[in-house]
Design a protein around this motif. Sequence first.
Motif, mmCIF file in Angstrom:
data_model
loop_
_atom_site.group_PDB
_atom_site.id
_atom_site.type_symbol
_atom_site.label_atom_id
_atom_site.label_comp_id
_atom_site.label_asym_id
_atom_site.label_seq_id
_atom_site.Cartn_x
_atom_site.Cartn_y
_atom_site.Cartn_z
ATOM 1 N N ARG A 62 0.854 -1.191 0.000
ATOM 2 C CA ARG A 62 0.000 0.000 0.000
ATOM 3 C C ARG A 62 0.892 1.243 0.000
ATOM 4 O O ARG A 62 2.069 1.172 0.357
ATOM 5 C CB ARG A 62 -0.916 -0.010 1.229
ATOM 6 N N PRO A 63 0.336 2.376 -0.363
ATOM 7 C CA PRO A 63 1.171 3.586 -0.434
ATOM 8 C C PRO A 63 1.732 3.984 0.928
ATOM 9 O O PRO A 63 1.157 3.665 1.971
ATOM 10 C CB PRO A 63 0.210 4.661 -0.941
ATOM 11 N N GLU A 64 2.809 4.704 0.877
ATOM 12 C CA GLU A 64 3.511 5.161 2.074
ATOM 13 C C GLU A 64 2.590 5.926 3.031
ATOM 14 O O GLU A 64 2.724 5.820 4.242
ATOM 15 C CB GLU A 64 4.695 6.049 1.631
ATOM 16 N N PHE A 65 1.645 6.689 2.492
ATOM 17 C CA PHE A 65 0.815 7.506 3.390
ATOM 18 C C PHE A 65 -0.121 6.656 4.238
ATOM 19 O O PHE A 65 -0.593 7.088 5.284
ATOM 20 C CB PHE A 65 0.047 8.597 2.617
ATOM 21 N N VAL A 66 -0.394 5.429 3.818
ATOM 22 C CA VAL A 66 -1.264 4.532 4.593
ATOM 23 C C VAL A 66 -0.448 3.653 5.528
ATOM 24 O O VAL A 66 -0.916 3.281 6.607
ATOM 25 C CB VAL A 66 -2.100 3.629 3.655
ATOM 26 N N ALA A 67 0.761 3.296 5.114
ATOM 27 C CA ALA A 67 1.580 2.368 5.888
ATOM 28 C C ALA A 67 3.044 2.708 5.671
ATOM 29 O O ALA A 67 3.578 2.488 4.582
ATOM 30 C CB ALA A 67 1.296 0.930 5.447
ATOM 31 N N SER A 68 3.691 3.217 6.716
ATOM 32 C CA SER A 68 5.108 3.593 6.592
ATOM 33 C C SER A 68 5.939 2.368 6.235
ATOM 34 O O SER A 68 5.778 1.302 6.830
ATOM 35 C CB SER A 68 5.620 4.167 7.914
ATOM 36 N N ARG A 69 6.836 2.555 5.286
ATOM 37 C CA ARG A 69 7.702 1.458 4.851
ATOM 38 C C ARG A 69 9.077 2.023 4.503
ATOM 39 O O ARG A 69 10.104 1.466 4.886
ATOM 40 C CB ARG A 69 7.060 0.776 3.623
ATOM 41 N N ALA A 70 9.078 3.159 3.839
ATOM 42 C CA ALA A 70 10.342 3.764 3.404
ATOM 43 C C ALA A 70 11.066 4.455 4.566
ATOM 44 O O ALA A 70 12.286 4.532 4.579
ATOM 45 C CB ALA A 70 10.079 4.766 2.279
ATOM 46 N N HIS A 71 10.297 4.939 5.532
ATOM 47 C CA HIS A 71 10.904 5.759 6.597
ATOM 48 C C HIS A 71 10.595 5.184 7.973
ATOM 49 O O HIS A 71 9.808 5.744 8.722
ATOM 50 C CB HIS A 71 10.391 7.205 6.529
ATOM 51 N N ILE A 72 11.186 4.060 8.271
ATOM 52 C CA ILE A 72 10.955 3.449 9.574
ATOM 53 C C ILE A 72 12.097 3.827 10.504
ATOM 54 O O ILE A 72 13.180 3.246 10.463
ATOM 55 C CB ILE A 72 10.792 1.913 9.440
ATOM 56 N N THR A 73 11.851 4.866 11.285
ATOM 57 C CA THR A 73 12.857 5.313 12.257
ATOM 58 C C THR A 73 12.143 5.588 13.573
ATOM 59 O O THR A 73 10.987 6.037 13.569
ATOM 60 C CB THR A 73 13.558 6.612 11.801
ATOM 61 N N PRO A 74 12.807 5.320 14.683
ATOM 62 C CA PRO A 74 12.145 5.516 15.977
ATOM 63 C C PRO A 74 11.701 6.963 16.147
ATOM 64 O O PRO A 74 12.441 7.881 15.779
ATOM 65 C CB PRO A 74 13.224 5.168 16.997
ATOM 66 N N ILE A 75 10.525 7.117 16.680
ATOM 67 C CA ILE A 75 10.049 8.467 16.948
ATOM 68 C C ILE A 75 10.603 8.877 18.308
ATOM 69 O O ILE A 75 10.614 8.103 19.264
ATOM 70 C CB ILE A 75 8.512 8.558 16.820
ATOM 71 N N GLN A 76 11.113 10.106 18.364
ATOM 72 C CA GLN A 76 11.850 10.566 19.545
ATOM 73 C C GLN A 76 11.024 11.549 20.365
ATOM 74 O O GLN A 76 10.018 12.073 19.877
ATOM 75 C CB GLN A 76 13.143 11.272 19.098
ATOM 76 N N ALA A 77 11.501 11.812 21.552
ATOM 77 C CA ALA A 77 10.898 12.864 22.367
ATOM 78 C C ALA A 77 11.055 14.198 21.638
ATOM 79 O O ALA A 77 11.976 14.363 20.837
ATOM 80 C CB ALA A 77 11.565 12.909 23.736
#
Lengths: 310, 310
Positions: free
Chosen positions: A286-301
């Motif tokens: 599915r497209p990136e806007f529905v399911a992240s695939r290209a940019h999997i990085t931990p979300i930080q404080a």
Amino acid sequence: MLTARDDLYPSRYGQQTQWLPRQDPVVHGAREDLLAAGWRLTDIEAFERDGFVVWNDVFDASEIQAMQTDALRMRTDAACCAAEAAITEPGGQALRSLFQIHASQALWQRVAQDDRLRARAQALLGDQVYIHQSRLNYKPAFHGQAFDWHSDFETWHTEDGMPRMRAVSMSVTLTANHAQNGPLMLIPGSHRQYITCLGETPQDHFKQSLQRQTFGVPSAEAIAQMVETLGLVTVEAAPGAVIVFDCNTLHGSNGNITPWARSNAFFVYNAMCNAVQDPYGPSATRPEFVASRAHITPIQAPTDPAPIAA
Amino acid sequence: MLTARDDLYPSRYGQQTQWLPRQDPVVHGAREDLLAAGWRLTDIEAFERDGFVVWNDVFDASEIQAMQTDALRMRTDAACCAAEAAITEPGGQALRSLFQIHASQALWQRVAQDDRLRARAQALLGDQVYIHQSRLNYKPAFHGQAFDWHSDFETWHTEDGMPRMRAVSMSVTLTANHAQNGPLMLIPGSHRQYITCLGETPQDHFKQSLQRQTFGVPSAEAIAQMVETLGLVTVEAAPGAVIVFDCNTLHGSNGNITPWARSNAFFVYNAMCNAVQDPYGPSATRPEFVASRAHITPIQAPTDPAPIAA
């Protein structure tokens, strides 16, 4: 055959409906880490038992105001509405959902990073987390359409390749959610079973499923049986609450003919160790806007200590 | 021009929305006659103020059972479902409404004649009464559709030629009506205003309007303004209750994705002195099953003293 792959949660292979047991914990982290992140003991127990919990009064009046203002701005912003990530109501032009808000809009990135959401998701999932999906849901007044019963995980697993049940949804209420305006309904305890769905997924299913889902919806018999046993809970909450629910908790909502719109900002936190792979169902992703695939990085404080504000 | 006729309640003439005052009493009969017919004083006052009242526990368990059994029989009866009076859900084959049940089915004729409905309608309207319309409403589980906001009188006046506000609806609950399965919502006090609707009525409008109404629906602005002032009431009731509402009370209902169907038997009593004439709007009349015209005779007390039973 995709079924040859080690698939703990097969679905949509044309077989009869099956009730499979959950193979994963509900609370992945250590209890002391959850408590340290701000979870109350009763909420941990409720979440484990029911598959969801509602936190009232998480955001204060000025934060709610800032979020409401930005949601309204985006709804009337031509660029936002024209984006691929903007989904309209079936048969209309009214905006139903706007996706990927955590990546494209500063305020919503800040909300997604907030300790009250991110840190609690990390503690629950026992890992660093990234945003698998985010969106603003506008359920319009007068003509808001229903969302059929579904487990998010069934879709994320089948269509996005999310391996295990180690993701959590946090829905921030931007308007009042009450019994009359098509509130979220959940089946408590449904997260402990995995109900397989029928039919193969058509290509480009997402284009239609984001308007009204037909594949990935359990059979009426399965839902009826589950509700008979487990009941049904309607979430009523003021603006600024957070509805936290497990990725496999069955939920849906009725339409809305009242003059009261029902808007939420929705963030799906997934454990880094549970990042998506190839889909288990259709070959295309599915497209990136529905399911992240290209940019999997931990979300930080948040790096900016400033509060959430307009 | 039809407008040349003396029309106290003009609508659908393409003008702006107008709020016209009600020209008719709400309670037409003498208070002592209502009390003698079984109305409680508080209910008379509530009906006059709100435009509706809910009577719980009107029918007992065996009567409810008899009605439920007959409703189920008719729903699966090929002749009933094939009749012109059978209306299916939009986009489906599921039965949504079955009309004219008081004339075609013995049990429902008996219910319509019952003192608890007919005699109380007579007393309220201060006249002999006939059935303008009757129907079974099945709101199916899982895929029940919404009914948009409307005043029944606006349609009965414009499309059927009902001159004045001197009719009352009585809806007998056959299943539980609760907050989650698309219950009836009413705007209390809305019966005191007449909100004109926009647009001319297309020919044969009834065929589509019985599935989903588009003409005869007040503007969103008018509904929002009215709800803002008057609020919104959801009716929750067990089977065997009667929801009594004035012909001009604005009402509607959300769809239903729950496993619980919501069925009601619906009878509209009109005063004999208020019998329909030529329509005020379109030239063609609606079919007999939607609006009695050929057989306007007072409905009498049951000749058979036997109780309502299967």
